[in-house]
Motif scaffolding. Sequence first.
Motif, PDB file in Angstrom:
ATOM      1  N   ALA A 167       0.830  -1.208   0.000  1.00 26.87           N
ATOM      2  CA  ALA A 167       0.000   0.000   0.000  1.00 26.87           C
ATOM      3  C   ALA A 167       0.862   1.254   0.000  1.00 26.87           C
ATOM      4  O   ALA A 167       0.559   2.233  -0.694  1.00 26.87           O
ATOM      5  N   ALA A 168       1.957   1.240   0.749  1.00 24.68           N
ATOM      6  CA  ALA A 168       2.861   2.396   0.779  1.00 24.68           C
ATOM      7  C   ALA A 168       3.497   2.615  -0.594  1.00 24.68           C
ATOM      8  O   ALA A 168       3.552   3.755  -1.091  1.00 24.68           O
ATOM      9  N   TYR A 169       3.962   1.536  -1.205  1.00 25.60           N
ATOM     10  CA  TYR A 169       4.549   1.642  -2.540  1.00 25.60           C
ATOM     11  C   TYR A 169       3.493   2.134  -3.539  1.00 25.60           C
ATOM     12  O   TYR A 169       3.754   3.034  -4.349  1.00 25.60           O
ATOM     13  N   GLY A 170       2.307   1.574  -3.468  1.00 27.65           N
ATOM     14  CA  GLY A 170       1.224   1.988  -4.360  1.00 27.65           C
ATOM     15  C   GLY A 170       0.829   3.437  -4.165  1.00 27.65           C
ATOM     16  O   GLY A 170       0.450   4.123  -5.116  1.00 27.65           O
ATOM     17  N   ALA A 171       0.924   3.927  -2.922  1.00 24.93           N
ATOM     18  CA  ALA A 171       0.600   5.327  -2.649  1.00 24.93           C
ATOM     19  C   ALA A 171       1.578   6.256  -3.353  1.00 24.93           C
ATOM     20  O   ALA A 171       1.180   7.257  -3.955  1.00 24.93           O
ATOM     21  N   VAL A 172       2.849   5.922  -3.284  1.00 23.57           N
ATOM     22  CA  VAL A 172       3.869   6.745  -3.935  1.00 23.57           C
ATOM     23  C   VAL A 172       3.656   6.743  -5.445  1.00 23.57           C
ATOM     24  O   VAL A 172       3.649   7.796  -6.096  1.00 23.57           O
TER      25      VAL A 172
ATOM     26  N   THR B 242      -3.603   2.369  -7.595  1.00 22.60           N
ATOM     27  CA  THR B 242      -2.477   1.500  -7.256  1.00 22.60           C
ATOM     28  C   THR B 242      -2.315   1.317  -5.750  1.00 22.60           C
ATOM     29  O   THR B 242      -1.315   0.773  -5.297  1.00 22.60           O
ATOM     30  N   MET B 243      -3.289   1.763  -4.969  1.00 24.11           N
ATOM     31  CA  MET B 243      -3.163   1.717  -3.513  1.00 24.11           C
ATOM     32  C   MET B 243      -4.496   1.401  -2.864  1.00 24.11           C
ATOM     33  O   MET B 243      -5.511   2.009  -3.180  1.00 24.11           O
ATOM     34  N   ALA B 244      -4.472   0.464  -1.936  1.00 20.39           N
ATOM     35  CA  ALA B 244      -5.639   0.225  -1.101  1.00 20.39           C
ATOM     36  C   ALA B 244      -5.764   1.397  -0.132  1.00 20.39           C
ATOM     37  O   ALA B 244      -4.758   1.981   0.273  1.00 20.39           O
TER      38      ALA B 244
END
Length: 137
Positions: free
Chosen positions: A16-21, A53-55
């Motif tokens: 989720a952190a990677y998807g947030a970026v 790209t992020m939950a």
Amino acid sequence: MDLPMLAAASLFAGTAAYGAVVGAREEIAGEPFGWRLPGRVARHQAWGYGSGTMAPWPMPVMALTAAARAGGESEQPARVCLGIGSVCLIGTVVEPQTWGRRSTSRAATVATALHLLSGAALVLAGQRATLAHRRSR
């Protein structure tokens, strides 16, 4: 503490952190079933909506909290992780970005694959813990 469940929840939180970026950098909005909130992706993420790209950030927080409490008398933490993993898989599948209907970079493709993997890991860890709890009763 249930280490496999904690590992799955940690993978989910990292994903989720990677998807947030990636989502904020590339402005990949969440568009489940073609519906999109107005505004910038970073604002959507801060509100807890997530992106393509992020939950949403409350999901990994709940998964980590449940995994940290797992292993006791209650089956509830396993059910929480099972539910969050299932919702993650469904949410990823309904995003147009997942199916290439939006322009995607390599980073966005990796984020999508990681979400599918981490969602499946949460489901499997939740199922395993639920079955182990039922057998021990």
